[in-house]
Enzyme design. Structure first.
Site, short mmCIF file in Angstrom:
data_model
loop_
_atom_site.label_atom_id
_atom_site.label_comp_id
_atom_site.label_asym_id
_atom_site.label_seq_id
_atom_site.Cartn_x
_atom_site.Cartn_y
_atom_site.Cartn_z
N TYR A 96 0.74 -1.19 -0.14
CA TYR A 96 0.05 0.04 -0.03
C TYR A 96 0.80 1.33 0.06
O TYR A 96 0.61 2.14 -0.94
CB TYR A 96 -0.89 -0.17 1.20
N LYS A 145 0.99 4.19 -2.92
CA LYS A 145 0.67 5.73 -2.59
C LYS A 145 1.93 6.67 -2.66
O LYS A 145 1.66 7.74 -3.23
CB LYS A 145 0.05 5.64 -1.14
P1 NDP Z 1 -13.44 2.29 0.86
O1 NDP Z 1 -12.90 0.93 0.98
O2 NDP Z 1 -14.42 2.77 1.94
O3 NDP Z 1 -14.02 2.68 -0.56
C1 NDP Z 1 -12.99 2.44 -1.67
C2 NDP Z 1 -13.80 2.41 -2.95
O4 NDP Z 1 -12.85 2.37 -4.07
C3 NDP Z 1 -14.96 1.29 -3.01
O5 NDP Z 1 -16.17 1.91 -3.23
C4 NDP Z 1 -14.42 0.27 -3.93
O6 NDP Z 1 -15.57 -0.49 -4.66
C5 NDP Z 1 -13.70 1.17 -4.90
N1 NDP Z 1 -12.43 0.36 -5.61
C6 NDP Z 1 -11.61 -0.52 -5.10
N2 NDP Z 1 -11.05 -1.16 -6.28
C7 NDP Z 1 -11.48 -0.62 -7.26
C8 NDP Z 1 -11.37 -0.92 -8.58
N3 NDP Z 1 -10.23 -1.62 -8.94
N4 NDP Z 1 -12.02 -0.18 -9.58
C9 NDP Z 1 -13.03 0.67 -9.13
N5 NDP Z 1 -13.17 0.93 -7.86
C10 NDP Z 1 -12.52 0.23 -6.84
O7 NDP Z 1 -12.16 3.00 0.96
P2 NDP Z 1 -11.83 4.51 1.45
O8 NDP Z 1 -13.09 5.65 0.89
O9 NDP Z 1 -11.33 4.86 2.84
O10 NDP Z 1 -10.50 5.00 0.48
C11 NDP Z 1 -10.69 5.71 -0.59
C12 NDP Z 1 -9.25 6.19 -0.89
O11 NDP Z 1 -8.89 6.97 -0.07
C13 NDP Z 1 -8.38 4.93 -1.43
O12 NDP Z 1 -7.36 5.43 -2.38
C14 NDP Z 1 -7.68 4.87 0.13
O13 NDP Z 1 -6.40 4.16 -0.34
C15 NDP Z 1 -7.38 6.48 0.25
N6 NDP Z 1 -7.06 6.68 1.78
C16 NDP Z 1 -7.92 6.24 2.62
C17 NDP Z 1 -7.76 6.33 3.92
C18 NDP Z 1 -8.54 6.22 5.16
O14 NDP Z 1 -8.09 6.21 6.53
N7 NDP Z 1 -9.81 5.63 4.91
C19 NDP Z 1 -6.41 7.00 4.31
C20 NDP Z 1 -5.55 7.36 3.25
C21 NDP Z 1 -5.95 7.28 1.97
P3 NDP Z 1 -15.76 -2.04 -4.18
O15 NDP Z 1 -16.24 -1.58 -2.47
O16 NDP Z 1 -16.80 -2.17 -4.98
O17 NDP Z 1 -14.52 -2.62 -4.10
#
Ligand code: NDP
Length: 243
Positions: free
Chosen positions: A152, A156
Site C-alpha cells: 500500500y 501511494k
Molecule cells: P473504501 O474501502 O471505503 O472505498 C474504496 C472504494 O474504491 C470502494 O467503493 C471500492 O469499490 C472502490 N474500488 C476498489 N477497487 C476498485 C477498482 N479496481 N476499480 C474501481 N473501484 C474500486 O475506502 P476509502 O473510502 O477509505 O478510501 C478511498 C481512497 O482513500 C483510497 O484510495 C484509499 O487508499 C485512500 N485513503 C484512505 C484512508 C482512510 O483512512 N480511509 C487514508 C488514506 C488514503 P468496491 O467496494 O466495489 O470494491
C-alpha cells in the site's frame, strides 16, 4: 465557480469517493460515479437532488481497456471531464516477509496503475481543451511508510511521484495535478482495524480523533478551485505528520 463542470470520481460508491462526489454535486457539478461492485440508487438520488446530472459507470480501474471505456462513456455523455479524482483504492495488509506476489500486485494494480489508466485516457482531452484538474488520493502511509503495508505504501508513494511528474508535464497546458494524503479517515477501509490499533492511532494524532470523509472531500473541492497550486501533496491528517 465549479457550476456545470463535470467530475469523474473513481471508486465513488462509498467512503471518501462518495463524500467527494457529494461535495462536488453541492458545488453544482455534474457527477460521474465510477464503481466496482455496486452503487446505491439512494446515492444517485442524493446527488441529483442538488439539481445536477449523475451518471454511474461500472468498471475496474485496474484494467487499462476498461478504464478507456469509463473515460469514453463519460466524454460521450457530458462532452468533457473537467475534474478527475482518482480515488479507487484497496488494502491487502501483511508483513513484508509474508507478503504474497498476488497481494503486492493487486494493490499496485488498483492504487497506482488504476490512477495511471484513468489519467492516461483522460489527459489528451484535457490537453486539447487546455484546462482541467486532476486530484489523486494518496495516503500519509505513502510518505511515512507503515509496518504491514509495504504494498500500500509503495502504491501511494508511486501516486505522489506520478502526480508531481504529470503536474510538470501539463502545467503549461492549464492543467493542475495534485495529490491529497489523508491520515486515518473513518470509512470501511479503517473499520477493519482492531480497537487497540485505533486507540494507538488516535494517540498519535494531535487533534485526538480520526478524520471524516468530508474532510478529504472539502480539500478536493479546494484543489479543483485553485488555479495556481500544482504538483503538491496536501496532508489531511489532524496533525499526525507535519511536512
Ligand atoms: P473504501 O474501502 O471505503 O472505498 C474504496 C472504494 O474504491 C470502494 O467503493 C471500492 O469499490 C472502490 N474500488 C476498489 N477497487 C476498485 C477498482 N479496481 N476499480 C474501481 N473501484 C474500486 O475506502 P476509502 O473510502 O477509505 O478510501 C478511498 C481512497 O482513500 C483510497 O484510495 C484509499 O487508499 C485512500 N485513503 C484512505 C484512508 C482512510 O483512512 N480511509 C487514508 C488514506 C488514503 P468496491 O467496494 O466495489 O470494491
Amino acid at each position: 465557480m465549479l457550476k456545470d463542470k463535470t467530475v469523474l470520481v473513481t471508486g465513488a460508491a462509498k467512503g471518501i469517493g462518495k463524500a467527494i462526489a457529494i461535495a462536488f454535486a453541492k458545488e453544482g457539478c455534474n457527477i460521474i460515479l465510477n464503481y466496482r461492485s455496486t452503487v446505491s440508487d439512494k446515492l444517485v438520488a442524493e446527488i441529483k437532488n442538488y439539481g445536477v446530472n449523475c451518471l454511474t459507470i461500472q468498471g475496474d480501474v485496474s484494467n487499462f481497456e476498461k478504464a478507456k471505456e469509463i473515460v469514453e462513456e463519460s466524454i460521450e455523455t457530458f462532452g468533457y471531464i473537467d475534474i478527475l479524482v482518482n480515488n479507487a483504492g484497496i488494502t491487502k495488509d501483511g508483513l513484508f516477509m509474508r507478503m504474497s506476489e498476488q497481494d503486492f500486485d493487486a494493490v499496485l494494480n488498483t492504487n497506482l496503475k488504476g490512477s495511471f489508466n484513468i489519467t492516461r485516457h483522460t489527459i489528451n482531452h484535457m490537453i486539447k481543451k487546455r484546462c482541467g484538474a486532476i486530484i489523486n488520493i494518496s495516503s500519509i502511509v505513502g510518505v511515512m511508510g507503515n509496518a504491514g503495508q509495504a504494498n500500500y505504501a509503495a502504491s501511494k508513494a508511486g501516486v505522489i511521484g506520478m502526480t508531481k511528474s504529470v503536474a510538470r508535464e501539463v502545467a503549461s497546458r492549464g492543467i493542475t495535478c495534485n495529490a491529497i494524503a489523508p491520515g486515518f479517515i473513518e470509512t470501511d477501509m479503517t473499520a477493519v482495524l482492531k480497537e487497540d490499533i485505533v486507540k494507538q492511532m488516535i494517540a498519535q494524532i494531535p487533534m485526538k480523533k480520526l478524520g471524516q470523509a468530508e474532510d478529504v472531500a472539502e480539500t478536493a473541492v479546494f484543489l479543483a478551485k485553485s488555479k495556481y497550486i500544482t504538483g503538491q501533496v496536501i496532508h489531511v491528517n489532524g496533525g499526525m505528520a507535519m511536512y
